[in-house]
Design a protein around this motif. Structure first.
Motif, PDB file in Angstrom:
ATOM      1  N   LEU A   5       0.844  -1.186   0.000  1.00  0.00           N
ATOM      2  CA  LEU A   5       0.000   0.000   0.000  1.00  0.00           C
ATOM      3  C   LEU A   5       0.886   1.246   0.000  1.00  0.00           C
ATOM      4  O   LEU A   5       1.864   1.318   0.738  1.00  0.00           O
ATOM      5  N   LEU A   6       0.554   2.192  -0.865  1.00  0.00           N
ATOM      6  CA  LEU A   6       1.284   3.459  -0.881  1.00  0.00           C
ATOM      7  C   LEU A   6       0.295   4.555  -0.505  1.00  0.00           C
ATOM      8  O   LEU A   6      -0.629   4.858  -1.269  1.00  0.00           O
ATOM      9  N   ASN A   7       0.488   5.122   0.658  1.00  0.00           N
ATOM     10  CA  ASN A   7      -0.384   6.207   1.079  1.00  0.00           C
ATOM     11  C   ASN A   7      -0.136   7.411   0.179  1.00  0.00           C
ATOM     12  O   ASN A   7       1.012   7.728  -0.138  1.00  0.00           O
ATOM     13  N   LYS A   8      -1.186   8.084  -0.230  1.00  0.00           N
ATOM     14  CA  LYS A   8      -1.002   9.190  -1.179  1.00  0.00           C
ATOM     15  C   LYS A   8      -0.185  10.334  -0.581  1.00  0.00           C
ATOM     16  O   LYS A   8       0.356  11.153  -1.328  1.00  0.00           O
ATOM     17  N   GLU A   9      -0.109  10.379   0.748  1.00  0.00           N
ATOM     18  CA  GLU A   9       0.749  11.400   1.358  1.00  0.00           C
ATOM     19  C   GLU A   9       2.207  11.210   0.943  1.00  0.00           C
ATOM     20  O   GLU A   9       2.995  12.147   0.953  1.00  0.00           O
ATOM     21  N   LYS A  10       2.541   9.975   0.613  1.00  0.00           N
ATOM     22  CA  LYS A  10       3.932   9.695   0.229  1.00  0.00           C
ATOM     23  C   LYS A  10       4.123   9.719  -1.296  1.00  0.00           C
ATOM     24  O   LYS A  10       5.189   9.374  -1.793  1.00  0.00           O
ATOM     25  N   TRP A  11       3.059  10.117  -1.995  1.00  0.00           N
ATOM     26  CA  TRP A  11       3.086  10.069  -3.468  1.00  0.00           C
ATOM     27  C   TRP A  11       4.245  10.866  -4.067  1.00  0.00           C
ATOM     28  O   TRP A  11       5.000  10.370  -4.898  1.00  0.00           O
ATOM     29  N   SER A  12       4.394  12.124  -3.605  1.00  0.00           N
ATOM     30  CA  SER A  12       5.437  12.939  -4.251  1.00  0.00           C
ATOM     31  C   SER A  12       6.827  12.376  -3.949  1.00  0.00           C
ATOM     32  O   SER A  12       7.725  12.467  -4.793  1.00  0.00           O
ATOM     33  N   GLU A  13       6.947  11.765  -2.787  1.00  0.00           N
ATOM     34  CA  GLU A  13       8.243  11.144  -2.483  1.00  0.00           C
ATOM     35  C   GLU A  13       8.500   9.954  -3.413  1.00  0.00           C
ATOM     36  O   GLU A  13       9.608   9.737  -3.907  1.00  0.00           O
ATOM     37  N   PHE A  14       7.425   9.217  -3.621  1.00  0.00           N
ATOM     38  CA  PHE A  14       7.485   8.046  -4.512  1.00  0.00           C
ATOM     39  C   PHE A  14       7.891   8.486  -5.920  1.00  0.00           C
ATOM     40  O   PHE A  14       8.798   7.934  -6.533  1.00  0.00           O
ATOM     41  N   ILE A  15       7.215   9.545  -6.413  1.00  0.00           N
ATOM     42  CA  ILE A  15       7.541  10.079  -7.740  1.00  0.00           C
ATOM     43  C   ILE A  15       8.978  10.593  -7.750  1.00  0.00           C
ATOM     44  O   ILE A  15       9.736  10.359  -8.697  1.00  0.00           O
ATOM     45  N   GLY A  16       9.338  11.273  -6.676  1.00  0.00           N
ATOM     46  CA  GLY A  16      10.690  11.814  -6.586  1.00  0.00           C
ATOM     47  C   GLY A  16      11.732  10.715  -6.770  1.00  0.00           C
ATOM     48  O   GLY A  16      12.707  10.874  -7.510  1.00  0.00           O
ATOM     49  N   LYS A  17      11.499   9.577  -6.119  1.00  0.00           N
ATOM     50  CA  LYS A  17      12.468   8.477  -6.231  1.00  0.00           C
ATOM     51  C   LYS A  17      12.467   7.874  -7.634  1.00  0.00           C
ATOM     52  O   LYS A  17      13.502   7.505  -8.160  1.00  0.00           O
ATOM     53  N   LEU A  18      11.272   7.807  -8.227  1.00  0.00           N
ATOM     54  CA  LEU A  18      11.190   7.221  -9.577  1.00  0.00           C
ATOM     55  C   LEU A  18      11.764   8.144 -10.641  1.00  0.00           C
ATOM     56  O   LEU A  18      12.285   7.696 -11.654  1.00  0.00           O
ATOM     57  N   SER A  19      11.657   9.442 -10.407  1.00  0.00           N
ATOM     58  CA  SER A  19      12.017  10.369 -11.483  1.00  0.00           C
ATOM     59  C   SER A  19      13.512  10.350 -11.787  1.00  0.00           C
ATOM     60  O   SER A  19      13.924  10.852 -12.827  1.00  0.00           O
ATOM     61  N   GLY A  20      14.282   9.746 -10.907  1.00  0.00           N
ATOM     62  CA  GLY A  20      15.696   9.567 -11.246  1.00  0.00           C
ATOM     63  C   GLY A  20      15.905   8.443 -12.255  1.00  0.00           C
ATOM     64  O   GLY A  20      17.007   8.221 -12.742  1.00  0.00           O
TER      65      GLY A  20
END
Ligand code: SF4
Ligand code: SF4
Ligand code: SF4
Ligand code: SF4
Ligand code: SF4
Lengths: 337, 143, 326
Positions: A5-20
């Motif tokens: 489960l990925l809480n949407k509060e952590k979404w931008s962090e998740f994107i941040g890690k993927l964007s590399g």
């Protein structure tokens, strides 16, 4: 298949890690939605609905340099093709399309370009909670939560995303994101099943393809092709924007003493597609071309690879400017049988 | 920058008037900037607007088209057609954001060596003011 | 609109010995779509409609339909094609006659005075499409959407297609048979779409079009949908010489768009088909209308009004503007 489960509060962090990782996601550009690169620091908002240009354009670019050459140089220069890529928000139909298209690119010859890109790409899918008007994936063996072709399937649960891992590649990403994720509780899985069921029920159009592959060869000279194709403009919309169309042409572009050989999308709906050098065209009118498009998807591909080369994304029906509607064509084929 | 920048100007000249005018400028030892690359065509009416587009795509910073004065066309009316078409092209280029100074057209007769010099000077000045035109270059982009 | 009269007339026309088929419109298979409808016998007229969704220009099929070589020993089919035209469509027919793309005697033109058409995308923003083909009509100035029991009035200004807002010739300029009364042309405001671009700095204009042209997938639907793009050997398909590389990138796309717009200068009848069919929403109409305005204002010419006119780019006047020439 593990579920996190990925809480949407952590979404931008998740994107941040993927964007590399050379991340691409659907983005709205004026009137079109298409995949665009996500720069570091940017965020991504996934909404309902699919892109106009399918993600096939990233694995099978509309124009792709195969190699470069120049006079006085014996060696050809080949593209590096070593950059990994992550596609986020891929719809299940489009992911299935990539799996289907692979049949062709692995068939009599392993296409190094496509297969290499495919290998370097991780697909993070997004289940459809709100299928669009012309979506009919269940008719052709898919579903709004199909995992075929995907590495991870995400489902929007409202407050959070459920991430189901499908492949080793997907597992690696989940592993890397471990800190942002939590083990999915049973009720999240239950909720997902409900959403998927709801999505299937929301699908409004469709057809049972049973019998169509067998019927098509019988209807070769049927007047229905003339009727269906009369309004056709012979444009590239229904094929260029179809996720399972893979036809290409190869051309050289030369400038001065250097040049490149490239391949570019082609379409059987164009008159030049089958035009011989002599000027003779074995598919002289839009009737034969339309017949080919439908036959290829619903008959030839089935003969060769045992599966219909249409994933029911509905783009051709939605985007055809003169309402040549695949679902309607299939109905007419069944009726003529 | 304008000091070092040497614009590339492609000039399409009609065989009967401007080409002869440019030739006259040469034989009369009239000095004019060396930035123009002349392409001789039989008539200004033969200039397909796509020549202009292609020239800009392939590295021209400015394009100049020149023919006989109205009434003097070797083919009677070729330059009248050119005038209509190239006006439309000019408007179209401007509308799409191409600096209007990249496009010049003139009437130069076979006896106007001096006018040719002035036209070239103007075209070069204009192209320098507009700066290098890289945005439209034909590039073999991407793998 | 008197649908019965239209169907009756159409039935008479297709029954004529000298008519091959009639092209009209029929309800589409879903949402706000309408499809071109090819009618070969009187039975086909039952599906014929004329509604505010009949925006497609059927004149395109006069040249798009393939003319195959006649097999030896067979006679060519010289029967006429009948078609329904709105104001703008009739201008395309007239322009085709001017260019000798078709002959006047080869067509039967059924004129439909046109109250204005809906841009279905604008309508869909307010009332999403459904899987049932919607029924829509005119109601005074406005439009009426009928959904089952429900009747919704939609104010004209909200969904009128841009080309119709700018239309100066809603009545057919030529026809053999006219259905219904002529409409009163409406006041046309300045073309704000074009003016907005003109007001920008050159660099901004470039950026604007760069963004637009970069989206193009070169499906050539705009070309194929245009009734006046009918060259048998289009420069875009030629391999020798290659005018525009087949590669899809900004430079080639721009060259393509300049060529397309230029080739229609003085010919475009502003039927808006190119822009309507574009799957990625490139505002092609602005390019056409910009040049159409120049031709109208500076040369006093409007294409497609007079089938006897001389083609604009293949004619001249000794006193044509030349202030731009050194
Ligand atoms: S079916 Fe429609 S989208 Fe496909 S080529 Fe014909 S007009 Fe274009
Ligand atoms: S033959 Fe036609 S339908 Fe089949 S993949 Fe090629 S373009 Fe698509
Ligand atoms: S044929 Fe149409 S519905 Fe099927 S995959 Fe292609 S675009 Fe989608
Ligand atoms: S442009 Fe004019 S004639 Fe054409 S559809 Fe619109 S209102 Fe009717
Ligand atoms: S219809 Fe649109 S996308 Fe297709 S070629 Fe024309 S401008 Fe490009």
């Amino acid at each position: 298949m593990s579920a996190m489960l990925l809480n949407k509060e952590k979404w931008s962090e998740f994107i941040g890690k993927l964007s590399g990782k050379n991340l691409w996601a659907p983005a709205v550009q004026g009137e079109v939605k298409k995949y665009a690169p996500v720069a570091e620091g940017e965020t991504v908002e996934l909404d309902e609905g699919n892109t106009t240009v399918p993600p096939k354009a990233l694995l099978f670019p509309q124009t792709e340099t195969l190699y470069r050459f120049s006079t006085g140089k014996e060696e050809l220069e080949f593209p590096g093709l070593d950059e990994e890529m992550v596609l986020l928000g891929v719809r299940p139909c489009d992911a299935r399309a990539m799996a289907l298209v692979e049949n062709l690119f692995r068939w009599d010859f392993d296409d190094p370009y496509y297969l290499k890109r495919r290998e370097l790409t991780t697909l993070i899918g997004l289940a459809c909670n709100e299928p669009e008007l012309n979506c009919f994936c269940p008719s052709v063996g898919g579903s709004p939560d199909s995992t075929e072709g995907l590495d991870i399937l995400m489902t929007d649960l409202g407050e959070s995303y459920l991430l189901e891992t499908v492949t080793e590649k997907g597992k690696a990403i989940v592993e890397e994101m471990k800190d942002l994720l939590e083990e999915a509780p049973a009720d999240a899985l239950e909720q997902k099943e409900q959403l998927a069921k709801g999505a299937r029920e929301k699908i409004r159009r469709g057809i049972d393809p049973e019998g169509i592959p067998e019927a098509l060869p019988q209807l070769w000279e049927d007047p229905l092709w003339q009727r269906i194709s009369a309004p056709c403009l012979g444009c590239g919309i229904c094929t260029y924007l179809c996720p399972t169309c893979y036809c290409f042409d190869i051309q050289d572009e030369i400038e001065g003493s250097a040049g490149r050989r490239c391949r570019m999308w082609d379409s059987c709906m164009f008159a030049e597609y089958t035009k011989h050098t002599s000027g003779h065209n074995p598919r002289p009118t839009r009737r034969e071309r339309t017949r080919n498009r439908i036959n290829h998807k619903y008959s030839y591909f089935v003969d060769k690879f045992g599966v219909i080369a249409c994933v029911g994304c509905g783009r051709c029906s939605t985007l055809c400017p003169v309402n040549i509607d695949l679902i309607d064509i299939l109905r007419q084929v069944k009726a003529a049988q | 920058m304008s000091e070092q920048f040497k614009p590339n100007i492609v000039a399409f000249l009609c065989n009967w008037c401007t080409y002869a005018g440019a030739d006259l400028a040469g034989t009369s030892r009239i000095q004019y900037p060396a930035n123009v690359k002349i392409i001789r065509v039989m008539c200004s009416g033969r200039v397909n607007p796509l020549y202009v587009v292609n020239a800009l795509q392939q590295g021209a910073d400015g394009v100049l088209i020149s023919g006989c004065h109205p009434g003097d066309c070797h083919y009677m009316e070729g330059n009248y057609y050119a005038r209509r078409r190239l006006k439309l092209l000019k408007e179209l280029l401007e509308f799409t954001g191409v600096d209007p100074r990249r496009f010049n057209m003139s009437w130069v007769s076979a006896s106007e060596g001096h006018k040719w010099k002035e036209v070239v000077e103007k075209a070069v000045e204009d192209a320098i003011a507009a700066g290098p035109f890289d945005q439209f270059r034909r590039r073999q982009i991407g793998w | 609109m008197d649908l019965d009269k239209l169907r009756k007339t159409a039935a008479e026309v297709v029954s004529r010995d000298d008519v091959k088929y009639l092209i009209g419109w029929r309800r589409g298979t879903f949402g706000y779509r309408v499809a071109p409808h090819f009618i070969e016998d009187a039975a086909g007229v039952d599906e014929l409609i004329f509604s505010p969704l009949c925006i497609a220009n059927l004149a395109n099929y006069l040249t798009l339909t393939e003319k195959l070589p006649v097999p030896r020993g067979q006679e060519a089919d010289t029967r006429k094609v009948a078609l329904l035209v709105k104001g703008c469509d009739s201008r395309a027919v007239a322009q085709l006659i001017v260019e000798k793309g078709i002959k006047r005697e080869d067509v039967v033109v059924i004129g439909m005075p046109c109250p204005g058409m809906i841009d279905w995308k604008l309508l869909a923003e307010r009332y999403p499409e459904t899987d049932v083909a919607a029924e829509i009509g005119w109601k005074g100035e406005d439009f009426l959407l009928i959904r089952g029991e429900e009747e919704i009035t939609i104010p004209r200004a909200e969904v009128l297609a841009e080309k119709c807002r700018l239309c100066r010739h809603p009545n057919p300029v030529l026809s053999d048979i006219t259905i219904g009364e002529a409409v009163e042309p409406w006041a046309v405001a300045e073309d704000s779409g074009v003016a907005e671009i003109e007001a920008k700095e050159a660099a901004e204009r470039w950026d604007y079009w760069e963004e637009q042209f970069s989206k193009c997938i070169r499906c050539y639907s705009c070309r194929n949908a245009c009734p006046l793009c009918y060259c048998e050997d289009c420069i875009l398909d030629r391999l020798d010489p290659i005018w525009v590389n087949r590669a899809v990138n900004f430079s080639e796309n721009t060259a393509f768009h300049l060529a397309r717009a230029f080739h229609l200068a003085g010919r475009c009848v502003e039927c808006g088909e190119c822009e309507r069919v574009c799957p990625v929403g490139i505002p092609l109409g602005k390019l056409n209308r910009k040049l159409a305005r120049t031709v109208r204002e500076e040369y006093g010419f409007e294409p497609g009004l007079d089938p006897e006119a001389e083609p604009f780019q293949a004619s001249f006047k000794p006193d044509d503007p030349e202030e731009f020439i050194l």
